[in-house]
Write a protein that holds these residues in place. Structure first.
Motif, PDB file in Angstrom:
ATOM      1  N   ALA A  83       0.840  -1.112   0.108  1.00 11.87           N
ATOM      2  CA  ALA A  83      -0.017  -0.025  -0.034  1.00 11.87           C
ATOM      3  C   ALA A  83       0.872   1.208  -0.059  1.00 11.87           C
ATOM      4  CB  ALA A  83      -0.916  -0.181   1.435  1.00 11.87           C
ATOM      5  N   THR A  84       0.477   2.227  -0.753  1.00 20.67           N
ATOM      6  CA  THR A  84       1.322   3.677  -0.625  1.00 20.67           C
ATOM      7  C   THR A  84       0.091   4.612  -0.564  1.00 20.67           C
ATOM      8  OG1 THR A  84       0.938   3.693  -3.295  1.00 20.67           O
ATOM      9  CG2 THR A  84       3.045   2.858  -2.301  1.00 20.67           C
ATOM     10  N   VAL A  85       0.794   5.930  -0.430  1.00 16.67           N
ATOM     11  CA  VAL A  85      -0.427   7.093  -0.175  1.00 16.67           C
ATOM     12  C   VAL A  85       0.255   8.198  -0.778  1.00 16.67           C
ATOM     13  CG1 VAL A  85      -1.034   6.130   2.127  1.00 16.67           C
ATOM     14  CG2 VAL A  85       0.917   7.491   2.249  1.00 16.67           C
ATOM     15  N   PRO A  86      -0.491   9.244  -1.150  1.00 20.34           N
ATOM     16  CA  PRO A  86       0.331  10.495  -1.807  1.00 20.34           C
ATOM     17  C   PRO A  86       1.017  10.933  -0.837  1.00 20.34           C
ATOM     18  CG  PRO A  86      -2.270  10.177  -2.161  1.00 20.34           C
ATOM     19  CD  PRO A  86      -1.825   9.210  -1.081  1.00 20.34           C
ATOM     20  N   GLY A  87       2.277  11.371  -1.305  1.00 20.37           N
ATOM     21  CA  GLY A  87       3.302  11.885  -0.389  1.00 20.37           C
ATOM     22  C   GLY A  87       4.238  11.038  -0.195  1.00 20.37           C
ATOM     23  N   SER A  88       4.211   9.707  -0.516  1.00 17.84           N
ATOM     24  CA  SER A  88       5.347   8.836  -0.436  1.00 17.84           C
ATOM     25  C   SER A  88       5.142   7.771  -1.206  1.00 17.84           C
ATOM     26  CB  SER A  88       5.317   8.517   1.197  1.00 17.84           C
ATOM     27  OG  SER A  88       6.184   7.090   1.177  1.00 17.84           O
ATOM     28  N   SER A  89       6.081   7.442  -2.130  1.00 23.95           N
ATOM     29  CA  SER A  89       6.165   6.235  -3.083  1.00 23.95           C
ATOM     30  C   SER A  89       6.188   4.881  -2.350  1.00 23.95           C
ATOM     31  CB  SER A  89       6.720   6.385  -4.067  1.00 23.95           C
ATOM     32  OG  SER A  89       8.180   6.669  -3.818  1.00 23.95           O
ATOM     33  N   ALA A  90       6.910   4.921  -0.995  1.00 22.41           N
ATOM     34  CA  ALA A  90       7.313   3.755  -0.375  1.00 22.41           C
ATOM     35  C   ALA A  90       6.120   2.823   0.077  1.00 22.41           C
ATOM     36  CB  ALA A  90       8.014   4.198   0.920  1.00 22.41           C
ATOM     37  N   PRO A  91       6.234   1.712  -0.108  1.00 26.82           N
ATOM     38  CA  PRO A  91       5.105   0.567   0.093  1.00 26.82           C
ATOM     39  C   PRO A  91       5.042   0.337   1.532  1.00 26.82           C
ATOM     40  CG  PRO A  91       6.788  -0.723  -1.069  1.00 26.82           C
ATOM     41  CD  PRO A  91       7.341   0.795  -0.900  1.00 26.82           C
ATOM     42  N   GLY A  92       3.878  -0.153   2.129  1.00 26.46           N
ATOM     43  CA  GLY A  92       3.684  -0.259   3.496  1.00 26.46           C
ATOM     44  C   GLY A  92       2.593  -1.300   3.706  1.00 26.46           C
ATOM     45  N   VAL A  93       2.328  -1.599   4.941  1.00 30.28           N
ATOM     46  CA  VAL A  93       1.048  -2.414   5.295  1.00 30.28           C
ATOM     47  C   VAL A  93      -0.291  -1.544   5.280  1.00 30.28           C
ATOM     48  CG1 VAL A  93       0.141  -3.833   7.236  1.00 30.28           C
ATOM     49  CG2 VAL A  93       2.623  -3.850   7.060  1.00 30.28           C
ATOM     50  N   PRO A  94      -1.052  -2.021   4.673  1.00 24.87           N
ATOM     51  CA  PRO A  94      -2.430  -1.153   4.603  1.00 24.87           C
ATOM     52  C   PRO A  94      -3.034  -1.144   5.869  1.00 24.87           C
ATOM     53  CG  PRO A  94      -2.676  -3.194   3.219  1.00 24.87           C
ATOM     54  CD  PRO A  94      -1.313  -3.266   3.793  1.00 24.87           C
ATOM     55  N   VAL A  95      -3.577  -0.153   6.440  1.00 24.64           N
ATOM     56  CA  VAL A  95      -4.153   0.325   7.552  1.00 24.64           C
ATOM     57  C   VAL A  95      -5.252   1.244   7.167  1.00 24.64           C
ATOM     58  CG1 VAL A  95      -4.229   1.145   9.815  1.00 24.64           C
ATOM     59  CG2 VAL A  95      -2.295   0.302   8.909  1.00 24.64           C
ATOM     60  N   SER A  96      -6.773   0.570   7.553  1.00 21.26           N
ATOM     61  CA  SER A  96      -7.784   1.391   7.235  1.00 21.26           C
ATOM     62  C   SER A  96      -8.056   2.008   8.789  1.00 21.26           C
ATOM     63  CB  SER A  96      -9.015   0.592   7.081  1.00 21.26           C
ATOM     64  OG  SER A  96     -10.299   1.395   6.758  1.00 21.26           O
ATOM     65  N   LEU A  97      -7.791   3.619   8.871  1.00 25.82           N
ATOM     66  CA  LEU A  97      -8.149   4.366   9.991  1.00 25.82           C
ATOM     67  C   LEU A  97      -9.150   4.991  10.017  1.00 25.82           C
ATOM     68  CD1 LEU A  97      -6.054   5.178  12.438  1.00 25.82           C
ATOM     69  CD2 LEU A  97      -5.630   7.284  11.118  1.00 25.82           C
ATOM     70  N   SER A  98      -9.898   4.851  11.010  1.00 25.72           N
ATOM     71  CA  SER A  98     -11.373   5.441  11.302  1.00 25.72           C
ATOM     72  C   SER A  98     -10.994   6.460  12.478  1.00 25.72           C
ATOM     73  CB  SER A  98     -12.154   4.548  11.639  1.00 25.72           C
ATOM     74  OG  SER A  98     -12.442   3.632  10.453  1.00 25.72           O
ATOM     75  N   PHE A  99     -11.489   7.405  12.381  1.00 25.78           N
ATOM     76  CA  PHE A  99     -11.966   8.777  13.387  1.00 25.78           C
ATOM     77  C   PHE A  99     -13.380   8.635  13.654  1.00 25.78           C
ATOM     78  CE2 PHE A  99      -8.172  10.028  11.328  1.00 25.78           C
ATOM     79  CZ  PHE A  99      -7.355  10.791  12.601  1.00 25.78           C
ATOM     80  N   HIS A 100     -13.607   8.398  15.155  1.00 24.90           N
ATOM     81  CA  HIS A 100     -15.308   8.300  15.382  1.00 24.90           C
ATOM     82  C   HIS A 100     -15.523   9.553  16.070  1.00 24.90           C
ATOM     83  CE1 HIS A 100     -14.979   3.959  14.381  1.00 24.90           C
ATOM     84  NE2 HIS A 100     -13.780   3.795  14.933  1.00 24.90           N
ATOM     85  N   ALA A 101     -16.777   9.857  15.991  1.00 25.87           N
ATOM     86  CA  ALA A 101     -17.486  10.765  16.890  1.00 25.87           C
ATOM     87  C   ALA A 101     -17.698  10.373  18.052  1.00 25.87           C
ATOM     88  CB  ALA A 101     -18.723  11.488  16.003  1.00 25.87           C
TER      89      ALA A 101
END
Length: 379
Positions: free
Chosen positions: A149-167
């Motif tokens: 998994a990659t994210v905008p701002g870094s081309s380095a791959p990593g473990v995908p994490v789905s992060l949730s902020f809760h009300a």
């Protein structure tokens, strides 16, 4: 003294994570933790040369983690934004990228045992009281050590994490809109700027880019000519939001401050041309005293919640197709690193109940940090 730590990349940040049991012999309360981290990072030096700090706002971060198997979450964590060229440590905010790393750390260190298919790590941020969760794939109960998994701002791959902020939101100030207004007029020098002051993810002051005189058709510059104005805006917003008293010095970490604009073709920091059709709005945020290379996750949450507030500066720049409605909806945020997407979940009344971001994390190192002791001053 030696301090055991784990170094992680979470999204577009790097964060040192410390088990509270390893910190306890060296520091008890918040003030002692501040001093310990400032010395470990070499915060007094602008290059953080004599410590483990990275010399930038996105690489000068830490968190102390407590396992809480009988608590409201799987773990508690105290986030620290460490000064650069300033031996201070701010404990007034949260960091979603570090929370991404903490979720992976929790599984890899055994704080949360891996499930058969996925593992959900519930985390309470002690700075703000916010509750987050990170979900990681653990097929057959296996513990991931790498991923693609990659994210905008870094081309380095990593473990995908789905992060949730809760009300609920408003954890720092007591309300989603600390002033009670969807927009406020804040005085900045000789200007009056329209801002939405929102407390979601982290307290944030969001300003119309046009009013601030900032052109977001290109995000390659360092905003040097605009920084004094934006820093004054943060100082004014912190007073209006009740984050400090008039006699207190302004903070560098909160509120987050940024400018927003309607979607339009723009040039990203790496020179890539981003088309207007690819995003719903453009955003540029400050991180401490410099422009953020992408967008902090807590800032992305603040923008996402503000987008659902009719009349906010964020809602005003959204095309009608991009407005947040009932149920899950994607909000595409154009940043200097490219387009970052949040999944915004609302209830029947249009209130945002959850903001989800898809991130990546990787364990970089484990180390016994040889913490420098302050030099005694002689008369």
């Amino acid at each position: 003294m030696q301090l055991r730590g784990h170094w992680y990349r979470g999204g577009t940040s790097k964060c040192w994570l410390f088990d509270a049991k390893d910190v306890a012999p060296h520091a008890a309360g918040h003030e002692e933790i501040r001093g310990l981290l400032a010395n470990a990072f070499g915060a007094a030096d602008a290059r953080q040369l004599d410590g483990v700090g990275g010399g930038t706002s996105t690489t000068s971060k830490a968190a102390v983690v407590w396992a809480t198997p009988d608590g409201p979450a799987d773990l508690d964590y105290l986030f620290a934004q460490v000064g650069i060229g300033d031996p201070t440590v701010e404990l007034g905010s949260n960091c979603g990228n570090c929370a991404t790393a903490i979720a992976l750390y929790a599984v890899q260190s055994g704080v949360v045992p891996p499930g058969e298919g996925t593992t959900r790590v519930s985390m309470r941020n002690l700075n703000t009281g916010a509750v987050l969760s990170g979900t990681i794939a653990t097929p057959g109960g296996s513990i991931p050590t790498s991923g693609l998994a990659t994210v905008p701002g870094s081309s380095a791959p990593g473990v995908p994490v789905s992060l949730s902020f809760h009300a609920p939101w408003g954890r720092t100030t007591g309300a989603v809109l600390p002033t009670g207004n969807v927009t406020d007029e804040i005085a900045v020098g000789g200007l009056t700027l329209t801002a939405t002051l929102v407390d979601a993810g982290a307290p944030a002051a969001l300003i119309l880019a046009d009013e601030a005189g900032i052109d977001l058709s290109s995000m390659t510059g360092n905003l040097a000519e605009h920084l004094p104005r934006l820093l004054k805006a943060r100082a004014s917003a912190s007073l209006a939001m009740g984050l400090r008293k008039p006699e207190d010095p302004p903070q560098n970490a909160v509120p987050k401050v940024g400018v927003v604009a309607a979607p339009c073709d723009y040039t990203a920091a790496d020179g890539t041309r981003i088309t207007a059709e690819s995003h719903d709005l453009r955003v540029r945020m400050l991180s401490m005293l410099t422009p953020h290379p992408a967008i902090g996750l807590t800032s992305a949450v603040a923008v996402s919640v503000a987008a659902a507030l009719p009349g906010s500066v964020v809602a005003k720049v959204l095309p009608s197709a991009g407005r947040v409605h009932q149920g899950p909806r994607l909000l595409r945020i154009g940043t200097p690193a490219g387009v970052i997407t949040t999944e915004v979940v609302t209830d029947n009344n249009g209130n945002v109940t959850e903001v989800v971001l898809h991130r990546a994390a990787r364990h970089l190192a484990a180390a016994d940090i040889n913490v420098a002791q302050p030099v005694a001053q002689t008369a």
